[in-house]
Design a protein around this motif. Structure first.
Motif, short mmCIF file in Angstrom:
data_model
loop_
_atom_site.label_atom_id
_atom_site.label_comp_id
_atom_site.label_asym_id
_atom_site.label_seq_id
_atom_site.Cartn_x
_atom_site.Cartn_y
_atom_site.Cartn_z
N ILE A 166 0.82 -0.94 -0.01
CA ILE A 166 0.01 -0.11 -0.03
C ILE A 166 0.94 1.32 0.10
CG2 ILE A 166 -1.92 1.31 1.29
CD1 ILE A 166 -2.88 -1.40 2.53
N THR A 167 1.00 2.01 -1.10
CA THR A 167 1.91 3.22 -1.12
C THR A 167 1.14 4.40 -1.51
OG1 THR A 167 2.36 2.69 -3.45
CG2 THR A 167 3.72 1.63 -1.96
N ASP A 168 0.86 4.73 -2.62
CA ASP A 168 0.13 5.90 -3.09
C ASP A 168 -0.82 5.66 -4.34
OD1 ASP A 168 -0.45 8.70 -2.71
OD2 ASP A 168 0.76 9.20 -4.31
N GLN A 169 -1.54 4.45 -4.18
CA GLN A 169 -2.56 4.21 -5.35
C GLN A 169 -3.93 5.32 -5.05
OE1 GLN A 169 -1.23 2.08 -2.83
NE2 GLN A 169 -0.57 0.18 -4.02
N PHE A 174 -1.84 8.38 -0.17
CA PHE A 174 -0.79 8.39 0.74
C PHE A 174 -1.27 9.31 1.85
CE2 PHE A 174 2.88 10.04 3.27
CZ PHE A 174 3.50 8.98 3.72
N ARG A 175 -1.46 10.45 1.57
CA ARG A 175 -1.59 11.74 2.56
C ARG A 175 -3.14 11.61 2.94
NH1 ARG A 175 1.71 17.20 1.39
NH2 ARG A 175 3.66 16.18 0.72
N GLU A 176 -4.03 11.29 2.58
CA GLU A 176 -5.39 11.08 2.80
C GLU A 176 -5.37 9.82 3.72
OE1 GLU A 176 -9.86 9.29 1.28
OE2 GLU A 176 -8.30 9.83 0.11
N ARG A 177 -4.72 8.77 3.42
CA ARG A 177 -4.68 7.67 4.14
C ARG A 177 -4.04 7.73 5.52
NH1 ARG A 177 -1.27 4.84 1.11
NH2 ARG A 177 0.46 4.75 2.53
N VAL A 178 -2.70 8.49 5.45
CA VAL A 178 -1.95 8.79 6.54
C VAL A 178 -2.90 9.69 7.62
CG1 VAL A 178 -0.03 10.21 7.66
CG2 VAL A 178 0.18 8.69 5.63
N TYR A 198 2.06 4.09 14.85
CA TYR A 198 1.53 3.84 13.68
C TYR A 198 2.59 4.16 12.77
CZ TYR A 198 -0.32 5.38 9.01
OH TYR A 198 -0.92 5.84 7.89
N PHE A 199 3.15 3.05 11.69
CA PHE A 199 4.20 2.96 10.76
C PHE A 199 3.37 2.98 9.46
CE2 PHE A 199 8.32 1.94 12.95
CZ PHE A 199 7.83 2.29 14.10
N PRO A 200 3.43 4.18 8.69
CA PRO A 200 2.96 4.24 7.40
C PRO A 200 3.93 3.83 6.39
CG PRO A 200 3.48 6.46 8.00
CD PRO A 200 3.68 5.59 9.32
N SER A 201 3.71 3.13 5.08
CA SER A 201 4.74 2.56 4.37
C SER A 201 4.89 3.72 3.36
CB SER A 201 3.82 1.78 3.17
OG SER A 201 4.66 1.26 2.36
N VAL A 202 6.45 4.18 3.52
CA VAL A 202 6.70 5.47 2.70
C VAL A 202 6.48 5.29 1.13
CG1 VAL A 202 8.88 6.58 2.03
CG2 VAL A 202 8.60 5.76 4.39
N ALA A 203 5.98 6.21 0.48
CA ALA A 203 5.41 6.43 -0.71
C ALA A 203 5.85 7.83 -1.28
CB ALA A 203 3.97 6.22 -0.79
N GLY A 204 5.75 7.61 -2.70
CA GLY A 204 6.15 8.78 -3.41
C GLY A 204 7.20 8.55 -4.37
N HIS A 205 7.16 9.51 -5.48
CA HIS A 205 8.34 9.81 -6.27
C HIS A 205 9.53 9.89 -5.66
CE1 HIS A 205 5.83 8.77 -9.95
NE2 HIS A 205 4.93 9.77 -9.64
N ARG A 210 10.72 13.11 0.60
CA ARG A 210 11.02 14.08 1.83
C ARG A 210 9.90 14.77 2.41
NH1 ARG A 210 15.55 16.71 3.93
NH2 ARG A 210 15.13 18.67 4.70
N ASP A 211 9.17 15.31 1.43
CA ASP A 211 7.92 16.02 1.73
C ASP A 211 6.88 15.07 2.48
OD1 ASP A 211 8.91 18.45 0.96
OD2 ASP A 211 7.96 18.76 -0.95
N ASN A 212 6.81 13.84 1.79
CA ASN A 212 5.77 12.93 2.27
C ASN A 212 6.02 12.60 3.76
OD1 ASN A 212 4.04 13.24 0.18
ND2 ASN A 212 4.81 11.00 -0.86
N LEU A 213 7.53 12.39 3.99
CA LEU A 213 7.91 11.85 5.37
C LEU A 213 7.68 12.94 6.23
CD1 LEU A 213 11.35 10.60 4.55
CD2 LEU A 213 9.75 9.24 5.33
#
Length: 374
Positions: A166-169, A174-178, A198-205, A210-213
């Motif tokens: 589960i990444t950024d489908q 990703f952001r909504e889910r987190v 809570y450990f989200p799966s790191v996602a994104g191009h 960096r911004d997603n983290l």
């Protein structure tokens, strides 16, 4: 200048052939030029790899320990790995069996920020195995994943971990889910007085990560699930050591299988999932459990667990995290095999319980605690 050591299993017909291969490795992993043109002085005396020890291990198998200058590794974790097993990884009949980083490399790459003690402090469980349900399957929307996360945290999960797939489908961006999962975990904490991590799966191009983290951190994430086989050990090392993030890291084994599955090539299980994960900064190392669907043996799983928790290993000891084949019925067996410093991943079997998923987590908690008390 301190040197670090790498032990290789070399397949050869004789000791003479094994020594010749070891000499070739020393060249290949450092100067990558013929021996007769290696410049005298600093390059020959320091940079060139050295054979420190070599001997027979078995029929057509030899062990050779080579040392390398920390100057060769530079300051980058990726270059350290490049010296350990760069071009030589393309050869047949060669396997990394041990890595001793030495003082200089340890000073540059200090290992996990939190480790066993830090994670226990964060999740509020001073002893006993930690329980981590895996939030899935891929295809569910963010609201459904958040509901599963909430029920898991409410039932006493120590870590709520997203599935690596589960990444950024578009089904659960990703952001909504987190945001939604973090809110669900926080709501459970308000109701129970105890917070799951809570450990989200790191996602994104690459340019988005960096911004997603930072977005995930600000939204309430307590750590990150990272796949170093796909994203790179260098990126995981950077995330783990970033003082601005300062959150624990769980390493997932996706894409790493070919490194360990062949007995005559690649990297030893304990080295890859234990020693190197520790050096790269992982606080938790996920690997396939014996009895699951991937076929790791008892000895291989024990080697990983020991390499993770060995107090003499690099940096602070970290938590091994076997996944697959976990059940209440196997709790005693798993506790005897892994001891108390372990994160148990609970996957698809929990989803069979539907809305009663919390009952499965509670039952596993009781079984793990009972097994640990024996």
């Amino acid at each position: 200048m301190s040197r670090f050591r790498v032990t290789y299993r070399i397949f050869a017909a004789s000791l003479a052939e094994a020594r010749a291969r070891a000499e070739a490795i020393a060249l290949e992993q450092t100067v990558e030029i013929p021996r007769d043109v290696v410049p005298a002085g600093y390059i020959e005396d320091t940079i060139l790899g050295r054979i420190e020890e070599i001997g027979r291990e078995g029929d057509s198998q030899f062990r050779a320990t080579l040392s390398y200058s920390s100057d060769s590794a530079g300051s980058e974790f990726t270059q350290f790995l490049n010296v350990v097993f760069g071009n030589s990884s393309i050869q047949r009949g060669l396997r990394v069996m041990g890595v001793d980083p030495g003082e200089a490399i340890l000073a540059r790459h200090k290992g996990a920020r939190f480790g066993i003690e830090g994670l226990r402090r964060l999740c509020g469980r001073a002893q006993g195995g930690l329980i981590a349900p895996v939030i899935k399957p891929q295809g569910l929307g963010a609201d459904a994943l958040a509901e599963i996360s909430y029920r898991s945290a409410l039932a006493g999960a120590d870590i709520v971990k997203e599935d690596h797939g589960i990444t950024d489908q578009h089904m659960a961006p990703f952001r909504e889910r987190v945001v939604k999962i973090a809110a669900g975990v926080a709501r459970a904490a308000e109701e129970t007085g105890r917070r799951a991590l809570y450990f989200p799966s790191v996602a994104g191009h690459p340019w988005e990560i960096r911004d997603n983290l930072r977005f995930a951190r600000d939204a309430g994430a307590d750590g990150f699930l990272i796949m170093p086989g796909l994203l790179g050990f260098g990126l995981m090392h950077a995330i783990a050591s970033d003082p601005d993030l300062s959150l624990p890291v769980m390493a997932h084994p996706s894409f790493l299988g070919p490194y360990v599955l062949s007995p005559d090539t690649g990297i030893d299980h304990g080295v890859l999932f234990g020693t190197l994960q520790r050096l790269a900064g992982a606080d938790i190392s996920v690997f396939p459990n014996v009895g699951g669907r991937f076929g790791f043996t008892v000895a291989q799983c024990q080697a990983i667990a020991e390499a993770c928790s060995d107090p003499m290993g690099p940096g602070v000891p970290i938590l091994p995290s076997p996944g697959g084949g976990m059940s209440v019925e196997r709790a005693g067996e798993m506790a005897r095999m892994y001891g108390s410093d372990v994160v148990y991943l609970l996957g698809g079997s929990l989803l069979r319980l539907g809305a009663q998923i919390g009952d499965g987590i509670t039952a596993m908690r009781r079984a793990v605690d009972a097994a640990g008390a024996q």
